[in-house]
Design an enzyme around this catalytic site. Structure first.
Site, PDB file in Angstrom:
ATOM      1  N   GLY A 127       0.815  -1.205   0.000  1.00 14.95           N
ATOM      2  CA  GLY A 127       0.000   0.000   0.000  1.00 14.95           C
ATOM      3  C   GLY A 127       0.851   1.257   0.000  1.00 14.95           C
ATOM      4  N   GLU A 244      17.201  -4.652  -6.437  1.00 13.24           N
ATOM      5  CA  GLU A 244      18.118  -5.771  -6.503  1.00 13.24           C
ATOM      6  C   GLU A 244      18.738  -5.698  -7.889  1.00 13.24           C
ATOM      7  OE1 GLU A 244      19.968  -9.156  -5.936  1.00 13.24           O
ATOM      8  OE2 GLU A 244      18.314  -9.554  -7.285  1.00 13.24           O
TER       9      GLU A 244
END
Lengths: 386, 376
Positions: A127, A244
């Site tokens: 969210g 990443e």
């Protein structure tokens, strides 16, 4: 400089390849090849298979179930996963909340959530975005007002992917309005069954339902569910969004799509759908795409190599994001062009039927996770000093 | 898999880059362009002094046995300075023919002088009326006694006017042959011209030029294979040179964006220009990746080498054009003046695309080769 993988890396690749070949259920592989929609259960099933092998959350710290792999191994794993037509696990579990809890979670939060997150016993949603806070995320307004041992949440989140399936949400909420807009934001975990939460589906242009609006009406969340400190949620979110780097360009996915594009082209040519002139033109376009994909692949590998030599984080990840998403989108464009009028009907389960939805849905990749324009702002600032 | 340079390679790169920055600024280059040769003998002697002319040659020939990576580092540095000296023409291109085709006796007779900076070589291969890039030649060589008689005409011979020795491609009846021809031999007429990128080029007429049997490099039909190998090496070098020219162009442009004021602010504060500069940066990085790939592919599997080099050449053709055009646009009118470095880099990048097969040529080649990624 050396382009070849080491014997150890090749042995690792073979091990990973063999595992994917044996462990990936046939029905899942078929769905991936045909671009069918994955059900929640598909993702859960596959992530649990990976988790049983110890490979569901490989880049988490080893203490919490990660693998002590080199950047090259991480790259190989990602590439093999894509080439094997294996789905990725839930990004919200694996790439987002997991690493955040490993870094910022209390002992109690780690105990309660980490193993369950790796195994998708809890399905998470994120969210962050609000109707008025997209690229300018820090302008979010949904409020969390302290009331004893609880916060009381009011407001709205939007674009909440797979909230319809979620057991829990991690999100950013405003606990203080007085300072700079990056201050006063708090990172909270909340049970989606808490009274006062309404999830409303948003249908997207591909005809799918992945996105949702989530409304909060006096939703009570325990103070113990704060991750990090109250008011310091922005730092937590930045950590989460710090990508990443070993697989961000999604080279494996694009390679896999390229090879499928080639087989589709051969099929259509054999069926007499493509004229020789069309084939020639398409072959040239494919060569253009392949050159750029190769250049991007090498750029990704340069970043992987730099990481292995202790190269710190820099905006190279943003370059990989921008070019990687452009490449993924280009693939879907070519599939749609190739499908032609046969791609108009979206019923059935094959590449032709999936061509248009795939094209339309992939427009999202240059928007989410920090739009490509935002990435360019980052690159301009950090790499060019503008 | 490892993309780190060794300490020696880093030192080589730093040394050459510093040499170019300190001794070959834009005014020096302008001066060299205006000289009779069109390039600087002084700078050439300095490159020889540093041992750079011998880098790719085998140690037994007096060189250093340098790899594609070392060549890449040198070419990138020369590209940053837009050096017009005959390094590409003599060391890379003609030198490639010597490395991959010449006998020990031929190399012994020529390479020491080349490495010392005393003998300039140029490859005379392209011809008017031929395909834009081809391994074929119409120039003919017919046997005569122990030697050969060569007739024909060559165009776009890079540094042809300065060459002491030309390597001339000619059809022998057995295929393509490559011949060492003294530039002052009877029947050789050289007409100099200036390339739009500043690099001197020449047209060469060969009218009944007699050469001995020892002038033939490789066999009478072995020229195409030698050229193909040498051209791939040369394309890898051009890719690196293009990276240097692009990186320099980007640096100059970013500096300009930071200093040039319009509407009361530095124009680099405008998002439209920031994103354009980022697009340039991405093209530089993609090109750098392909230059590395090309350098690392030279000694590997032949099929892979062809694919990788073609892909690299196609990439730098596109990237060079984008970087050059964007840099000129962002400089405004200053970008199109002859007094400013960016326009010259743009021209060199344009020429690099045109040399040894342009982007379309190599994309077509990739289609013929079955694509960038071999079918599995």
């Amino acid at each position: 400089m050396n382009l070849e993988f080491t014997p150890e890396e090749i042995a690792f690749r073979d091990e990973v390849r063999a595992f994917f070949r044996e462990a990936l259920p046939d029905d899942l592989r078929r769905k991936m090849i045909n671009r069918e929609h994955l059900e929640k259960d598909d993702t859960v099933r596959w992530q649990r298979i990976l988790n049983a092998r110890g490979w569901a959350v490989t880049h988490w710290p080893v203490a919490y179930g990660g693998q002590p792999w080199t950047p090259a191994q991480r790259y190989i794993f990602q590439e093999e996963m894509a080439l094997a037509h294996a789905p990725e696990g839930s990004p919200f579990n694996v790439n987002m909340i997991g690493p955040v809890l490993c870094r910022f979670g209390t002992d109690e939060q780690k105990r309660r959530f980490l193993a369950a997150t790796a195994n998708i016993d809890i399905w998470w949603c994120q969210g962050f975005s609000e109707p008025g806070a997209g690229s300018d995320l820090a302008s979010l307004k949904t409020s969390a007002v302290r009331d004893g041992d609880h916060y009381v949440l009011n407001g709205q989140k939007i674009w909440t992917t797979q909230a319809q399936h979620a057991d829990w949400m991690f999100g950013l909420f405003r606990t203080d309005n007085s300072g700079r807009k990056q201050q006063g934001i708090t990172f909270l975990l909340l049970d989606m069954r808490t009274p006062g939460i309404t999830v409303r589906p948003i249908e997207t242009i591909d005809g799918g339902h992945d996105a949702n609006e989530v409304f909060f009406d006096d939703v009570r969340v325990p103070v113990a569910n704060v991750v990090g400190e109250e008011g310091k949620g922005w730092d937590v979110a930045k950590h989460l969004l710090g990508s990443e780097r070993s697989g961000i360009a999604r080279i494996g996915l694009s390679k896999e799509r390229l090879s499928q594009l080639r087989s589709l082209e051969r099929r259509l040519a054999a069926e007499g759908v493509l004229t020789p002139a069309e084939r020639e033109r398409l072959a040239f376009k494919l060569a253009e795409v392949e050159v750029e994909l190769r250049a991007l692949e090498l750029t990704q590998l340069r970043v992987v190599s730099a990481d292995a030599h202790g190269g710190g984080a820099n905006a190279a990840a943003s370059i990989l994001k921008v070019k990687g998403t452009e490449m993924q989108q280009r693939m879907t464009e070519l599939v749609l062009e190739l499908a032609g009028p046969a791609g108009l009907a979206t019923a059935g389960h094959d590449w032709l039927a999936a061509a248009a939805p795939f094209y339309f849905t992939m427009r999202k990749v240059s928007i989410f996770g920090g739009s490509n324009e935002i990435q360019k702002n980052i690159i301009a600032k950090t790499m060019l000093g503008l | 898999m490892d993309f780190e340079l060794t300490d020696e390679q880093k030192m080589l790169s730093e040394t050459v880059t510093r040499f170019v920055a300190e001794t070959y600024d834009f005014l020096k280059r302008e001066h060299a362009l205006r000289s009779a040769d069109g390039w600087s003998r002084e700078a050439w002697a300095a490159l020889a002094e540093m041992g750079l002319l011998g880098l790719p040659f085998a140690e037994e020939d007096g060189g250093f046995g340098g790899s594609g990576v070392e060549m890449m580092l040198i070419m990138e540095a020369l590209g940053r300075g837009l050096m017009v000296e005959p390094y590409f023409a003599t060391v890379v291109l003609a030198g490639g023919v010597l490395r991959h085709g010449a006998s020990a006796a031929q190399r012994g007779a020529i390479v020491p002088g080349l490495i010392a900076g005393e003998r300039i070589l140029a490859l005379a291969h392209d011809e008017a009326g031929q395909a834009r890039h081809t391994l074929a030649a119409r120039t003919s060589a017919r046997p005569s006694g122990d030697g050969w008689i060569i007739d024909g005409a060559k165009i776009a011979v890079i540094h042809g006017r300065s060459a002491d020795t030309l390597i001339v491609s000619a059809t022998t009846g057995e295929g393509l042959g490559l011949f060492l021809v003294d530039a002052k031999a009877d029947g050789v007429a050289i007409e100099a011209a200036r390339g739009y990128d500043g690099v001197p080029v020449a047209s060469v007429r060969l009218n009944g030029v007699a050469v001995g049997a020892d002038a033939l490099v490789g066999g009478a039909g072995g020229g195409a294979a030698i050229l193909e190998r040498s051209f791939d090496e040369a394309r890898a070098a051009l890719a690196a040179e293009a990276v240097g020219a692009m990186a320099e162009t980007l640096d100059v442009t970013v500096d300009y964006l930071k200093t040039r004021q319009q509407f009361g602010v530095a124009i680099g504060s405008f998002q439209a220009l920031q994103h354009r500069a980022v697009d340039m940066l991405m093209q530089v990085e993609l090109s750098r990746s392909m230059a590395v790939l090309a350098a690392l592919s030279l000694d590997g599997d032949e099929d892979q080498r062809r694919r990788n080099i073609a892909a690299a050449k196609a990439q730098i053709g596109k990237s060079g054009r984008m970087v050059g055009q964007d840099a000129v646009q962002m400089h405004g009118a200053i970008g199109i003046t002859a007094e400013y470095k960016v326009g010259h880099a743009f021209k060199r990048l344009t020429a690099i695309d045109a040399l040894l097969g342009d982007r379309d040529h190599h994309l077509t080649r990739l289609v013929e080769l079955g694509g960038v990624y071999p079918a599995e």
